[in-house]
Design a protein around this motif. Structure first.
Motif, PDB file in Angstrom:
ATOM      1  N   GLY A  76       0.788  -1.217   0.000  1.00  0.00           N
ATOM      2  CA  GLY A  76       0.000   0.000   0.000  1.00  0.00           C
ATOM      3  C   GLY A  76       0.823   1.272   0.000  1.00  0.00           C
ATOM      4  O   GLY A  76       0.264   2.368  -0.119  1.00  0.00           O
ATOM      5  N   GLY A  77       2.128   1.153   0.124  1.00  0.00           N
ATOM      6  CA  GLY A  77       3.005   2.320   0.111  1.00  0.00           C
ATOM      7  C   GLY A  77       3.568   2.561  -1.281  1.00  0.00           C
ATOM      8  O   GLY A  77       2.886   2.366  -2.291  1.00  0.00           O
ATOM      9  N   ALA A  85       8.285   8.018  -7.401  1.00  0.00           N
ATOM     10  CA  ALA A  85       7.656   7.154  -6.408  1.00  0.00           C
ATOM     11  C   ALA A  85       6.668   6.232  -7.117  1.00  0.00           C
ATOM     12  O   ALA A  85       5.723   6.690  -7.757  1.00  0.00           O
ATOM     13  CB  ALA A  85       6.933   8.000  -5.359  1.00  0.00           C
ATOM     14  N   LEU A  86       6.911   4.942  -7.010  1.00  0.00           N
ATOM     15  CA  LEU A  86       6.076   3.951  -7.687  1.00  0.00           C
ATOM     16  C   LEU A  86       5.106   3.346  -6.671  1.00  0.00           C
ATOM     17  O   LEU A  86       5.521   2.661  -5.724  1.00  0.00           O
ATOM     18  CB  LEU A  86       6.964   2.851  -8.279  1.00  0.00           C
ATOM     19  CG  LEU A  86       6.307   1.800  -9.169  1.00  0.00           C
ATOM     20  CD1 LEU A  86       5.730   2.444 -10.432  1.00  0.00           C
ATOM     21  CD2 LEU A  86       7.332   0.729  -9.543  1.00  0.00           C
ATOM     22  N   PRO A  87       3.796   3.604  -6.815  1.00  0.00           N
ATOM     23  CA  PRO A  87       2.828   3.042  -5.867  1.00  0.00           C
ATOM     24  C   PRO A  87       2.833   1.513  -5.911  1.00  0.00           C
ATOM     25  O   PRO A  87       3.020   0.909  -6.970  1.00  0.00           O
ATOM     26  CB  PRO A  87       1.488   3.601  -6.350  1.00  0.00           C
ATOM     27  CG  PRO A  87       1.837   4.794  -7.197  1.00  0.00           C
ATOM     28  CD  PRO A  87       3.148   4.458  -7.830  1.00  0.00           C
ATOM     29  N   ALA A 102       1.833   1.825 -11.683  1.00  0.00           N
ATOM     30  CA  ALA A 102       2.060   1.293 -10.340  1.00  0.00           C
ATOM     31  C   ALA A 102       2.768  -0.060 -10.465  1.00  0.00           C
ATOM     32  O   ALA A 102       2.929  -0.598 -11.570  1.00  0.00           O
ATOM     33  CB  ALA A 102       0.740   1.137  -9.593  1.00  0.00           C
ATOM     34  N   LEU A 103       3.195  -0.596  -9.331  1.00  0.00           N
ATOM     35  CA  LEU A 103       3.772  -1.926  -9.310  1.00  0.00           C
ATOM     36  C   LEU A 103       2.773  -2.849  -8.621  1.00  0.00           C
ATOM     37  O   LEU A 103       2.472  -2.692  -7.435  1.00  0.00           O
ATOM     38  CB  LEU A 103       5.101  -1.939  -8.549  1.00  0.00           C
ATOM     39  CG  LEU A 103       5.828  -3.288  -8.528  1.00  0.00           C
ATOM     40  CD1 LEU A 103       6.226  -3.703  -9.951  1.00  0.00           C
ATOM     41  CD2 LEU A 103       7.055  -3.234  -7.633  1.00  0.00           C
ATOM     42  N   ALA A 104       2.218  -3.789  -9.390  1.00  0.00           N
ATOM     43  CA  ALA A 104       1.259  -4.748  -8.859  1.00  0.00           C
ATOM     44  C   ALA A 104       2.033  -5.924  -8.270  1.00  0.00           C
ATOM     45  O   ALA A 104       2.764  -6.624  -8.980  1.00  0.00           O
ATOM     46  CB  ALA A 104       0.323  -5.219  -9.965  1.00  0.00           C
TER      47      ALA A 104
END
Length: 230
Positions: A76-77, A85-87, A102-104
């Protein structure tokens, strides 16, 4: 080396290191990871060294409190990746993948830090190998092997045998910073020094290298403050 704990709130962990060259006790608080190191002369009594630490306890705590906080990677960060910044979002499948900015990351929250770190190392190896291959080809040279480490004191190195080493945390920096470090180490295949001739090779491989070099000097410590787990 050994580690001792000094009682307090919170307790202090101090690494004791003996040195044949040391003539007195010296303390260092690392701005990279907050590690406190006491260097002692080879035959100095350990008890006297610990007494020295207690005398300097207020100084140590001031330095630790002034140090920027670590960034702990959690579900979640976010995590720094190529300068942004990659969620971190829940994912499916067997491995993390880039998805919609984002990074899953699949799996339970407890496994997210380790999986993100593995993803970064894999990307770092691919990017650094591609950069090193391109720069050596431009010089008509080759290197022997490429390794990654979580190096604290240097971002890269080149041995006289042609072995390249890079810090995998470079994948967190803007791409041009990673490219600069690759160019820097490949240039050592030509000049094993930091002479004007060496910097001329770096400039030939990467014109305008000064800007990413300055970025790394100003921001590199922050990359070391990214931690994967509590």
């Amino acid at each position: 080396m050994s580690i001792t704990r000094i009682p307090g709130d919170p307790p202090l962990e101090v690494t004791l290191r003996r040195s044949a060259r040391a003539r007195r006790y010296s303390l260092r608080v690392s701005q990279l990871d907050g590690r406190v190191t006491l260097t002692l002369p080879q035959r100095a009594p350990e008890a006297d060294g610990l007494a020295f630490v207690r005398e300097k306890e207020a100084w140590i705590r001031r330095h630790l409190s002034a140090r920027p906080e670590d960034q702990v990677v959690r579900a979640g960060g976010s995590v720094p990746y190529e300068g942004r910044a990659l969620p971190l979002v829940p994912g499916t499948g067997r491995a993390p993948r880039l998805q919609d900015g984002a990074l899953a990351v699949p799996g339970p929250a407890s496994e997210v830090p380790a999986r993100v770190q593995a993803f970064l190392k894999t990307r770092a190896r691919a990017r650094l190998a591609a950069a090193a291959d391109g720069y050596t080809a431009a010089l008509g040279l080759s290197y022997r092997r490429l390794t990654l480490r979580d190096a604290r004191s240097r971002w890269g190195s080149c041995s006289s045998r042609g072995d390249l080493m890079f810090a995998w945390r470079l994948i967190m920096a803007p791409p041009k910073v990673l490219d600069y470090v690759a160019a820097h180490e490949v240039a050592h295949l030509v000049e094993m020094n930091h002479s004007p001739a060496f910097w001329a090779v770096v400039a030939r491989l990467m014109p305008g290298y000064e800007a990413p070099r300055a970025w790394l000097r100003a921001n590199g410590a922050a990359l070391h403050r990214v931690r994967f787990g509590d």
